[in-house]
Design a protein around this motif. Structure first.
Motif, PDB file in Angstrom:
ATOM      1  N   VAL A 140       0.828  -1.203   0.000  1.00 25.32           N
ATOM      2  CA  VAL A 140       0.000   0.000   0.000  1.00 25.32           C
ATOM      3  C   VAL A 140       0.863   1.255   0.000  1.00 25.32           C
ATOM      4  CG1 VAL A 140      -1.807   1.262   1.239  1.00 25.32           C
ATOM      5  CG2 VAL A 140      -1.844  -1.239   1.191  1.00 25.32           C
ATOM      6  N   VAL A 141       0.512   2.191  -0.862  1.00 23.64           N
ATOM      7  CA  VAL A 141       1.181   3.493  -0.897  1.00 23.64           C
ATOM      8  C   VAL A 141       0.867   4.219   0.414  1.00 23.64           C
ATOM      9  CG1 VAL A 141       1.245   5.746  -2.043  1.00 23.64           C
ATOM     10  CG2 VAL A 141       1.072   3.642  -3.412  1.00 23.64           C
ATOM     11  N   GLY A 142       1.900   4.671   1.109  1.00 21.45           N
ATOM     12  CA  GLY A 142       1.702   5.358   2.389  1.00 21.45           C
ATOM     13  C   GLY A 142       1.393   6.840   2.232  1.00 21.45           C
ATOM     14  N   LYS A 143       2.109   7.496   1.362  1.00 16.65           N
ATOM     15  CA  LYS A 143       1.951   8.942   1.167  1.00 16.65           C
ATOM     16  C   LYS A 143       1.995   9.258  -0.315  1.00 16.65           C
ATOM     17  CE  LYS A 143       2.351  10.181   5.562  1.00 16.65           C
ATOM     18  NZ  LYS A 143       1.274  10.609   6.355  1.00 16.65           N
ATOM     19  N   PRO A 144       1.306  10.228  -0.789  1.00 10.30           N
ATOM     20  CA  PRO A 144       0.390  11.085  -0.040  1.00 10.30           C
ATOM     21  C   PRO A 144      -0.926  10.372   0.235  1.00 10.30           C
ATOM     22  CG  PRO A 144       0.286  11.686  -2.343  1.00 10.30           C
ATOM     23  CD  PRO A 144       1.330  10.610  -2.215  1.00 10.30           C
ATOM     24  N   GLU A 145      -1.634  10.842   1.247  1.00 10.83           N
ATOM     25  CA  GLU A 145      -2.982  10.359   1.514  1.00 10.83           C
ATOM     26  C   GLU A 145      -3.956  11.300   0.805  1.00 10.83           C
ATOM     27  OE1 GLU A 145      -3.859   9.549   5.610  1.00 10.83           O
ATOM     28  OE2 GLU A 145      -1.781   8.980   6.016  1.00 10.83           O
ATOM     29  N   LEU A 146      -5.046  10.735   0.321  1.00  8.98           N
ATOM     30  CA  LEU A 146      -6.045  11.554  -0.377  1.00  8.98           C
ATOM     31  C   LEU A 146      -7.423  11.257   0.181  1.00  8.98           C
ATOM     32  CD1 LEU A 146      -6.809  13.614  -2.535  1.00  8.98           C
ATOM     33  CD2 LEU A 146      -6.809  11.752  -4.213  1.00  8.98           C
ATOM     34  N   GLN A 147      -7.872  12.123   1.084  1.00 10.85           N
ATOM     35  CA  GLN A 147      -9.225  12.084   1.611  1.00 10.85           C
ATOM     36  C   GLN A 147      -9.913  13.361   1.151  1.00 10.85           C
ATOM     37  OE1 GLN A 147      -6.908  12.153   4.616  1.00 10.85           O
ATOM     38  NE2 GLN A 147      -6.547   9.972   4.613  1.00 10.85           N
ATOM     39  N   ILE A 148     -10.828  13.210   0.205  1.00 13.34           N
ATOM     40  CA  ILE A 148     -11.510  14.381  -0.348  1.00 13.34           C
ATOM     41  C   ILE A 148     -12.745  14.654   0.490  1.00 13.34           C
ATOM     42  CG2 ILE A 148     -12.593  15.379  -2.388  1.00 13.34           C
ATOM     43  CD1 ILE A 148     -10.905  13.422  -4.058  1.00 13.34           C
ATOM     44  N   PHE A 149     -12.649  15.644   1.356  1.00 15.56           N
ATOM     45  CA  PHE A 149     -13.788  16.038   2.172  1.00 15.56           C
ATOM     46  C   PHE A 149     -14.560  17.136   1.435  1.00 15.56           C
ATOM     47  CE2 PHE A 149     -10.201  18.641   3.285  1.00 15.56           C
ATOM     48  CZ  PHE A 149     -10.734  19.921   3.439  1.00 15.56           C
ATOM     49  N   ARG A 150     -15.834  17.300   1.810  1.00 14.86           N
ATOM     50  CA  ARG A 150     -16.729  18.271   1.158  1.00 14.86           C
ATOM     51  C   ARG A 150     -16.650  18.107  -0.368  1.00 14.86           C
ATOM     52  NH1 ARG A 150     -18.727  22.228   4.603  1.00 14.86           N
ATOM     53  NH2 ARG A 150     -18.972  23.642   2.855  1.00 14.86           N
ATOM     54  N   ALA A 151     -16.800  16.850  -0.781  1.00 17.18           N
ATOM     55  CA  ALA A 151     -16.622  16.494  -2.193  1.00 17.18           C
ATOM     56  C   ALA A 151     -17.538  17.280  -3.118  1.00 17.18           C
ATOM     57  CB  ALA A 151     -16.843  14.996  -2.382  1.00 17.18           C
ATOM     58  N   GLU A 164      -8.297  22.205  -8.383  1.00 19.59           N
ATOM     59  CA  GLU A 164      -6.913  22.033  -8.854  1.00 19.59           C
ATOM     60  C   GLU A 164      -5.999  21.403  -7.800  1.00 19.59           C
ATOM     61  OE1 GLU A 164      -5.687  22.315 -11.917  1.00 19.59           O
ATOM     62  OE2 GLU A 164      -7.699  22.833 -12.613  1.00 19.59           O
ATOM     63  N   THR A 165      -6.169  21.776  -6.542  1.00 21.34           N
ATOM     64  CA  THR A 165      -5.340  21.195  -5.481  1.00 21.34           C
ATOM     65  C   THR A 165      -5.598  19.698  -5.362  1.00 21.34           C
ATOM     66  OG1 THR A 165      -5.310  23.291  -4.279  1.00 21.34           O
ATOM     67  CG2 THR A 165      -4.774  21.296  -3.016  1.00 21.34           C
ATOM     68  N   THR A 166      -6.867  19.299  -5.454  1.00 27.27           N
ATOM     69  CA  THR A 166      -7.219  17.882  -5.368  1.00 27.27           C
ATOM     70  C   THR A 166      -6.690  17.117  -6.580  1.00 27.27           C
ATOM     71  OG1 THR A 166      -9.202  18.491  -4.110  1.00 27.27           O
ATOM     72  CG2 THR A 166      -9.129  16.261  -5.024  1.00 27.27           C
ATOM     73  N   ILE A 167      -6.765  17.719  -7.755  1.00 22.15           N
ATOM     74  CA  ILE A 167      -6.211  17.085  -8.956  1.00 22.15           C
ATOM     75  C   ILE A 167      -4.711  16.860  -8.778  1.00 22.15           C
ATOM     76  CG2 ILE A 167      -5.674  17.444 -11.408  1.00 22.15           C
ATOM     77  CD1 ILE A 167      -8.426  18.900 -11.610  1.00 22.15           C
ATOM     78  N   GLU A 168      -4.030  17.853  -8.242  1.00 18.49           N
ATOM     79  CA  GLU A 168      -2.584  17.724  -8.022  1.00 18.49           C
ATOM     80  C   GLU A 168      -2.270  16.608  -7.024  1.00 18.49           C
ATOM     81  OE1 GLU A 168       0.835  20.465  -6.027  1.00 18.49           O
ATOM     82  OE2 GLU A 168      -0.460  21.452  -7.513  1.00 18.49           O
ATOM     83  N   LEU A 169      -3.043  16.525  -5.937  1.00 22.57           N
ATOM     84  CA  LEU A 169      -2.834  15.455  -4.953  1.00 22.57           C
ATOM     85  C   LEU A 169      -3.122  14.086  -5.560  1.00 22.57           C
ATOM     86  CD1 LEU A 169      -4.371  17.065  -1.747  1.00 22.57           C
ATOM     87  CD2 LEU A 169      -1.988  16.353  -2.067  1.00 22.57           C
ATOM     88  N   LEU A 170      -4.157  13.992  -6.392  1.00 22.50           N
ATOM     89  CA  LEU A 170      -4.481  12.750  -7.077  1.00 22.50           C
ATOM     90  C   LEU A 170      -3.321  12.328  -7.984  1.00 22.50           C
ATOM     91  CD1 LEU A 170      -6.408  10.469  -7.935  1.00 22.50           C
ATOM     92  CD2 LEU A 170      -7.453  12.094  -9.546  1.00 22.50           C
ATOM     93  N   GLN A 171      -2.764  13.261  -8.717  1.00 23.53           N
ATOM     94  CA  GLN A 171      -1.633  12.952  -9.597  1.00 23.53           C
ATOM     95  C   GLN A 171      -0.412  12.509  -8.786  1.00 23.53           C
ATOM     96  OE1 GLN A 171      -1.665  16.718 -11.724  1.00 23.53           O
ATOM     97  NE2 GLN A 171      -2.511  15.727 -13.547  1.00 23.53           N
ATOM     98  N   GLN A 172      -0.201  13.133  -7.640  1.00 27.94           N
ATOM     99  CA  GLN A 172       0.909  12.723  -6.777  1.00 27.94           C
ATOM    100  C   GLN A 172       0.709  11.309  -6.252  1.00 27.94           C
ATOM    101  OE1 GLN A 172       1.404  15.686  -3.697  1.00 27.94           O
ATOM    102  NE2 GLN A 172       1.773  17.320  -5.180  1.00 27.94           N
ATOM    103  N   LEU A 173      -0.541  10.988  -5.851  1.00 33.74           N
ATOM    104  CA  LEU A 173      -0.840   9.644  -5.365  1.00 33.74           C
ATOM    105  C   LEU A 173      -0.629   8.606  -6.464  1.00 33.74           C
ATOM    106  CD1 LEU A 173      -1.914   7.724  -3.157  1.00 33.74           C
ATOM    107  CD2 LEU A 173      -4.230   8.286  -3.936  1.00 33.74           C
TER     108      LEU A 173
END
Length: 192
Positions: A140-151, A164-173
């Motif tokens: 399992v990938v440990g980091k980054p974690e992606l919990q999208i709150f207030r979706a 855009e911030t969520t897209i960037e985190l998704l790409q990092q994951l």
């Protein structure tokens, strides 16, 4: 041409699910070296039954196991129900984890994410998945974690991820998943 094949699974059956929208966003925004295939057979998997877990297991189960085995890694987007993962997702992963000595999940690199309309996201559901994947020895990938709150503020009315911030985190994951796959391969190759 993408070199790594990822099977993406949404843990939700709901038509307008934020987690199904998240796996579509993963397909759209994946780094160029990843090909994301979306699994859409969750509804077809019967409740786990040891008596049916034979060479002639249900066709939907055999298909899931085959597709997991053929993938280089998994991307799972889970909602959170009652502080845990949805029963349909747990059921599918229970089938995939069998037979225990030859599971399609053993050693499989996995990235976990989730989206929810609440302020807390899917933290507990993701923790439950991480715990379950200890048994299967999935990587399992440990980091980054992606919990999208207030979706509802991060997806538009058509289910497109717009933040855009969520897209960037998704790409990092997803990038971290690609790295985990390569590291897992390197370790396996070195052991030969």
């Amino acid at each position: 041409m993408p070199e790594l094949k990822i099977l993406a699974i949404s843990g939700s059956l709901r038509a307008a699910s934020y987690n199904s929208a998240l796996v579509r966003a993963a397909q759209k925004h994946a780094p160029g070296d990843l090909a994301i295939e979306i699994y859409e057979g969750l509804r077809d998997i019967p409740p786990y039954d040891t008596d049916q877990d034979t060479q002639d297991a249900p066709a939907a189960v055999l298909d899931l196991r085959r597709r997991i085995s053929e993938a280089d890694g998994l991307f799972i987007a889970t909602p959170e129900y009652n502080y845990g993962i949805p029963g349909v997702l747990k059921n599918a992963l229970d089938w995939a984890s069998r037979p225990a000595l030859d599971s399609s999940l053993t050693g499989k690199p996995v990235a976990i994410a989730g989206a929810a309309p609440t302020n807390f996201g899917t933290v507990r559901a993701q923790l439950a998945l991480r715990q379950m994947f200890l048994w299967t020895d999935s990587k399992v990938v440990g980091k980054p974690e992606l919990q999208i709150f207030r979706a509802h503020e991060r997806f538009d009315e058509n289910g497109n991820l717009t933040d855009e911030t969520t897209i960037e985190l998704l790409q990092q994951l997803l990038g971290a998943l690609g790295t985990k796959i390569r590291e897992t391969r390197a370790i396996a190759d070195a052991a030969l």
